[in-house]
Scaffold this motif. Sequence first.
Motif: not given
Length: 249
Positions: A195-223
């Motif tokens: 909430q207090q650090h824009d740079d790490d919030r943006e880093l985490y957002a990119r990480t989440k998007r990339d991780a979700a895209a790979i998991s969807r492509e591989k048909g993985e569960p949430v883990m």
Amino acid sequence: MLELEYNNDEYADTMTMAMNMANRTVNGVPVEAILKPIEMNEELVQRIAHRKVKVPEIAIVEPDPQWLDHFETFRSRILAAFEPPKNEDDPQEGADNASRVTILSVNHVGSTSVPNLPAKAVIDIDLVLSSNTLSSETFYVPRLEAAGFQFLLREPEWHGHRFLVASEPMSCNLHVFGPQCAEVERHRIFRDWLQQHDDDRELYARTKRDAAAISREKGEPVMGYTVRKDEVIRRIMTRAFTELGYLSG
């Protein structure tokens, strides 16, 4: 949710950085326990039931201001479920009140609790009770079920975690812990830092998007999605711990 793990070398390095933390606590939780997460063991998870509603797709969406309103809806339901009996003269209600489990806190955590952070459209809530043990379940589980939550998992070896879900007005993960839980403090620290650090919030957002895209492509569960975020979460938490004075710079 936050899954922060260290291998043996990382943990040894981390603990050598600790600054006189032997007797220091945060909200009653030893700082050493906050710095040293308990590793989850899926073999020890006790399944209570299977979901009645299909698990949401792993998709990262833009932040929605209504998420905060939906959290308040869930929070109100939880608080109402634990209200004292209206008729204290009733012998049965008096007996019920004698074994009452009380709410210590209801915390909005996870990505939907951070303004301007893209997230899976799932509200995560940490419910901290005066007791969440097996013997206490007969008190709090029926109340939460009556409030619209389904009891899915019990994890006695991982902070005594109980996991329930709801689907209206949107998907919700309810994490039930007992008092003075280190995992609850880690969730709070991670939320507040983002909430207090824009740079790490943006880093985490990119990480989440990339991780979700790979998991969807591989048909993985949430883990699989969760594991892909671990390294970035560890780095962010290290920065937070350092600024809080739990680790030396």
